[in-house]
Design a protein around this motif. Structure first.
Motif, PDB file in Angstrom:
ATOM      1  N   GLU A  80       0.832  -1.201   0.000  1.00 19.69           N
ATOM      2  CA  GLU A  80       0.000   0.000   0.000  1.00 19.69           C
ATOM      3  C   GLU A  80       0.867   1.252   0.000  1.00 19.69           C
ATOM      4  OE1 GLU A  80      -4.007  -1.741   2.185  1.00 19.69           O
ATOM      5  OE2 GLU A  80      -2.583  -0.530   3.329  1.00 19.69           O
ATOM      6  N   GLU A  81       1.943   1.211   0.789  1.00 21.99           N
ATOM      7  CA  GLU A  81       2.871   2.341   0.825  1.00 21.99           C
ATOM      8  C   GLU A  81       3.465   2.588  -0.558  1.00 21.99           C
ATOM      9  OE1 GLU A  81       2.360   4.258   4.036  1.00 21.99           O
ATOM     10  OE2 GLU A  81       4.020   4.799   2.727  1.00 21.99           O
ATOM     11  N   GLN A  82       3.873   1.486  -1.191  1.00 20.89           N
ATOM     12  CA  GLN A  82       4.464   1.604  -2.521  1.00 20.89           C
ATOM     13  C   GLN A  82       3.472   2.194  -3.507  1.00 20.89           C
ATOM     14  OE1 GLN A  82       5.736  -2.377  -3.241  1.00 20.89           O
ATOM     15  NE2 GLN A  82       7.818  -2.007  -2.556  1.00 20.89           N
ATOM     16  N   GLN A  83       2.209   1.752  -3.392  1.00 18.78           N
ATOM     17  CA  GLN A  83       1.182   2.289  -4.281  1.00 18.78           C
ATOM     18  C   GLN A  83       1.042   3.785  -4.105  1.00 18.78           C
ATOM     19  OE1 GLN A  83      -2.411   0.073  -3.600  1.00 18.78           O
ATOM     20  NE2 GLN A  83      -2.288  -0.880  -5.611  1.00 18.78           N
ATOM     21  N   LYS A  84       1.072   4.224  -2.842  1.00 19.83           N
ATOM     22  CA  LYS A  84       0.950   5.658  -2.577  1.00 19.83           C
ATOM     23  C   LYS A  84       2.103   6.412  -3.214  1.00 19.83           C
ATOM     24  CE  LYS A  84      -1.674   5.772   1.726  1.00 19.83           C
ATOM     25  NZ  LYS A  84      -1.458   5.508   3.135  1.00 19.83           N
ATOM     26  N   THR A  85       3.304   5.846  -3.090  1.00 24.11           N
ATOM     27  CA  THR A  85       4.477   6.499  -3.676  1.00 24.11           C
ATOM     28  C   THR A  85       4.334   6.590  -5.184  1.00 24.11           C
ATOM     29  OG1 THR A  85       5.795   5.505  -1.945  1.00 24.11           O
ATOM     30  CG2 THR A  85       6.992   6.464  -3.785  1.00 24.11           C
ATOM     31  N   ILE A  86       3.873   5.508  -5.784  1.00 23.57           N
ATOM     32  CA  ILE A  86       3.709   5.486  -7.237  1.00 23.57           C
ATOM     33  C   ILE A  86       2.720   6.559  -7.669  1.00 23.57           C
ATOM     34  CG2 ILE A  86       2.806   4.148  -9.185  1.00 23.57           C
ATOM     35  CD1 ILE A  86       4.013   1.678  -7.911  1.00 23.57           C
ATOM     36  N   MET A  87       1.624   6.681  -6.928  1.00 26.07           N
ATOM     37  CA  MET A  87       0.628   7.675  -7.289  1.00 26.07           C
ATOM     38  C   MET A  87       1.203   9.084  -7.177  1.00 26.07           C
ATOM     39  SD  MET A  87      -2.948   6.141  -5.903  1.00 26.07           S
ATOM     40  CE  MET A  87      -3.792   7.688  -5.926  1.00 26.07           C
ATOM     41  N   ARG A  88       2.011   9.298  -6.141  1.00 28.67           N
ATOM     42  CA  ARG A  88       2.622  10.618  -5.975  1.00 28.67           C
ATOM     43  C   ARG A  88       3.558  10.894  -7.140  1.00 28.67           C
ATOM     44  NH1 ARG A  88       3.205   9.862  -0.422  1.00 28.67           N
ATOM     45  NH2 ARG A  88       5.228   8.895  -0.790  1.00 28.67           N
ATOM     46  N   GLN A  89       4.324   9.873  -7.509  1.00 33.29           N
ATOM     47  CA  GLN A  89       5.253  10.058  -8.612  1.00 33.29           C
ATOM     48  C   GLN A  89       4.514  10.298  -9.921  1.00 33.29           C
ATOM     49  OE1 GLN A  89       7.580   6.511  -8.220  1.00 33.29           O
ATOM     50  NE2 GLN A  89       9.164   7.532  -7.030  1.00 33.29           N
ATOM     51  N   GLN A  90       3.367   9.624 -10.060  1.00 31.96           N
ATOM     52  CA  GLN A  90       2.570   9.845 -11.270  1.00 31.96           C
ATOM     53  C   GLN A  90       2.116  11.287 -11.352  1.00 31.96           C
ATOM     54  OE1 GLN A  90      -0.541   6.930 -11.149  1.00 31.96           O
ATOM     55  NE2 GLN A  90       0.456   5.628 -12.647  1.00 31.96           N
ATOM     56  N   ASP A  91       1.694  11.822 -10.206  1.00 35.79           N
ATOM     57  CA  ASP A  91       1.291  13.228 -10.182  1.00 35.79           C
ATOM     58  C   ASP A  91       2.451  14.116 -10.597  1.00 35.79           C
ATOM     59  OD1 ASP A  91      -0.995  13.105  -7.344  1.00 35.79           O
ATOM     60  OD2 ASP A  91      -1.295  12.883  -9.505  1.00 35.79           O
TER      61      ASP A  91
END
Lengths: 141, 129, 229
Positions: free
Chosen positions: C77-88
Motif C-alpha cells: 500500500e505504501e508503494q502504491q501511494k508512492t507510485i501515485m505521488r510520482q505519477q502526479d
C-alpha cells in the motif's frame, strides 16, 4: 428521481436567504470562500461559484427568492461542499425539458440547468408545480 | 457608510478614440444592465469608435454577465463602435465554455495593450472602406 | 476369558478429559491432561496432550503467516501511494509549456492522455498564455495514439477557451484514430484549426506571427526580437 433528504449528518456551514440581488452576490462570494477552505483549485472554485450564481438567479428571477443551505458532508468517501437551494415558487413544470440542452440555446433563456450541471460533481433537483423547487449541487474536487 | 449599490457606477474613461471600462466589482444583474446603457450612452456622447472592457479582475462570469457582454458587443457594433473584451482569467474562460457560452462574434484580447492594437488595426482597415 | 480393562478412577478421569477437550474447543490451548496413573487410558490421555501440542504449534504458525502477510500488504500500500505521488509529479513534468520564438507557445504531449492529465494540461496552457501574453499556441499530440471522448472534449475545450482569452490554439499531430473520435463527437470542426505535423503548425504560426509583427504600427515587437538575438 432520487429523493433529496435533509436528515443527513452533514456539518452546517450556514443558511442564507436570497431576497435581494445583493444577496445573490453576497452568498455566491460566501460559497467561493467555502470552496477555498475546501482547498479547491481556482478553476474548481470558479465552477462552483458560477454554478450557484445560476441557481440563485433562478430563485430570484422565477421564484421571488428563496434560501440557501451550505453544508459539508462525506459523500461517497469524499469531503463534499454541498449547496442546497430551496424556494417556494411556481416550480418547474417539465424538469426533463429544463435539463435538456436544447431548452437553453438560442437567446439563452431558460434556467441554465444543463450548463450548471456540467460545472458540479453532483446535481439533484426536485420540483413540484406551485409548491416549489429544491436544487442541490455538490463539489468535492 | 451605506452605499446604495444601485447608484454605484463603473467608471468609463476615454483615451483617444476609445472608451476604457474596467470592471472591478462583482456585479449583480441590475448593475450589469446599467453598465450596458452607460457604455452605449458614452459611445453616443463621445463618438468613440472602440470600447475596451477590462475584466481582468473578474473571478467569475455567469451566464447573465456573459450574455450582457455579448449583447454589449452587438449593440455597440450597431452604433459603429467595436468592443474588445480584455484580460479574461483562464478559470473564467473554462467555466464559460462549460456553461455553453462561447460568445462567438465577440472580440477578445489577452490584455489592454493587445486590445488597443486590435482596435487600432480595425480602425486603420476601416478607413479604406 | 476376556480381558477386563480396568481404569482406576475412570469416571473422574473421563470427566477430566471431557473438560480439557471443552477448554480446547473454547480456545484455551494451555490445558493438558495430567496423567498420573499408568494404565490403558493413559494412552488416550497422552494422545490428546500431543494433539493439543500440535494444534498449538499449527496455530502459532498460522498467526505468524498472517502477520507476515499483513506486513507485506501495508508495504504494498505504501508503494502504491508512492507510485501515485510520482505519477502526479510526472503529470506536471510531462506536459511543459514552452515558449518558442516570439509569441508562440508549444505544448508537446507524449503518452497516454487521460481526463485528469488533459484537464491539467488545459489549465497550464491557458495560464501560460495569460502569463506570457503569447497569442499563438500549438498543442502537439503526435505522441498520443488514442483518446476517449472525454479527453477529445477536453482538447476542444482547450481550443475554445484559448480563443475566449484572445489567443489561438492549433492542434497538431492528430492520429487517424483520434480524427475519428473527434468527428464522431459531432463537434463543429470549423472551430478548431489542426495541422498534420508539428512542423506544419510551427510554419503556420510563424507566418501568422510575421503578419502580426509586420502589420503592427508600433515597433516594440521588432526591438524585442532584436533583443532576443
Amino acid at each position: 428521481m432520487n429523493e433529496i433528504t435533509f436528515d443527513n449528518n452533514w456539518e452546517q456551514l450556514g443558511t442564507y436567504p436570497i431576497i435581494t440581488e445583493h444577496d445573490i452576490v453576497k452568498v455566491r462570494q460566501l460559497v467561493r470562500h467555502h470552496a477555498k477552505d475546501f482547498r479547491m483549485g481556482i478553476v474548481e472554485q470558479t465552477r462552483i461559484t458560477t454554478a450557484v450564481s445560476e441557481l440563485f438567479r433562478n430563485m430570484y428571477n422565477y421564484a421571488g427568492g428563496g434560501k440557501v443551505l451550505i453544508e459539508r458532508g462525506d459523500v461517497e468517501g469524499k469531503n463534499a461542499l454541498i449547496v442546497t437551494c430551496i424556494d417556494e415558487g411556481p416550480g418547474i413544470e417539465d424538469i426533463d425539458l429544463a435539463m435538456s440542452d436544447g431548452y437553453t440555446s438560442g437567446q439563452g433563456m431558460g434556467y441554465g440547468l444543463p450548463g450548471t450541471k456540467r460545472l458540479v460533481d453532483r446535481f439533484e433537483i426536485k420540483s413540484e408545480k406551485d409548491k416549489g423547487t429544491v436544487v442541490r449541487v455538490m463539489k468535492w474536487r | 457608510m451605506n452605499l446604495d449599490l444601485h447608484e454605484k457606477r463603473i467608471p468609463i474613461i476615454k483615451i483617444r478614440d476609445f472608451l476604457i471600462v474596467s470592471i472591478q466589482v462583482d456585479m449583480h444583474d441590475k448593475l450589469a444592465i446599467q453598465l450596458q446603457s452607460q457604455i452605449l450612452e458614452e459611445i453616443e456622447r463621445t463618438g468613440a469608435k472602440g470600447v475596451l472592457i477590462d475584466i481582468s479582475v473578474l473571478e467569475m462570469v455567469d451566464s447573465f454577465i456573459g450574455r450582457m457582454l455579448s449583447g454589449m458587443a452587438s449593440m455597440a457594433a450597431i452604433m459603429d463602435a467595436a468592443v474588445v473584451i480584455v484580460g479574461m482569467q483562464p478559470a473564467v474562460a473554462i467555466t464559460l465554455v462549460e456553461l455553453g457560452l462561447e460568445m462567438p462574434g465577440v472580440d477578445t484580447a489577452l490584455n489592454m495593450e493587445k486590445g488597443i492594437e486590435m482596435l487600432e488595426q480595425r480602425l486603420a482597415n476601416s478607413e479604406f472602406l | 476369558m476376556a480381558e477386563t480393562i480396568v481404569f482406576e478412577k475412570a469416571k473422574e478421569r473421563i470427566e477430566h478429559i471431557e473438560d480439557v477437550l471443552s477448554s480446547v474447543a473454547a480456545g484455551d490451548l494451555d490445558v493438558r491432561i495430567e496423567a498420573e496413573i499408568e494404565d490403558d487410558l493413559t494412552g488416550v490421555e497422552e494422545a490428546i496432550n500431543i494433539l493439543i501440542e500440535d494444534l498449538t504449534y499449527e496455530l502459532k504458525q498460522s498467526k505468524k503467516m498472517r502477520e507476515e502477510l499483513e506486513e507485506k500488504l501495508s508495504k504494498i500500500e505504501e508503494q502504491q501511494k508512492t507510485i501515485m505521488r510520482q505519477q502526479d509529479d510526472l503529470l506536471e513534468l510531462s506536459s511543459p509549456v514552452t515558449k518558442v520564438w516570439d509569441n508562440i507557445l508549444i505544448l508537446p504531449v507524449i503518452g497516454t492522455l487521460d481526463s485528469q492529465r488533459a484537464q491539467i494540461m488545459m489549465e497550464n496552457l491557458l495560464q501560460k498564455i495569460v502569463d506570457t501574453g503569447c497569442t499563438m499556441s500549438i498543442l502537439d499530440i503526435t505522441g498520443v495514439p488514442t483518446v476517449d471522448t472525454q479527453v477529445a472534449n477536453h482538447l476542444l475545450k482547450t481550443v475554445t477557451s484559448a480563443r475566449l482569452l484572445g489567443a489561438d490554439c492549433i492542434i497538431s499531430g492528430i492520429s487517424p484514430a483520434i480524427a475519428q473520435t473527434i468527428v464522431h463527437l459531432g463537434i463543429d470542426l470549423s472551430v478548431i484549426r489542426t495541422k498534420a505535423t508539428l512542423q506544419d503548425a510551427m510554419i503556420y504560426a510563424m507566418r501568422k506571427n510575421k503578419l502580426l509583427v509586420d502589420g503592427k504600427i508600433k515597433s516594440e515587437n521588432i526591438s524585442e526580437t532584436e533583443e532576443s538575438e
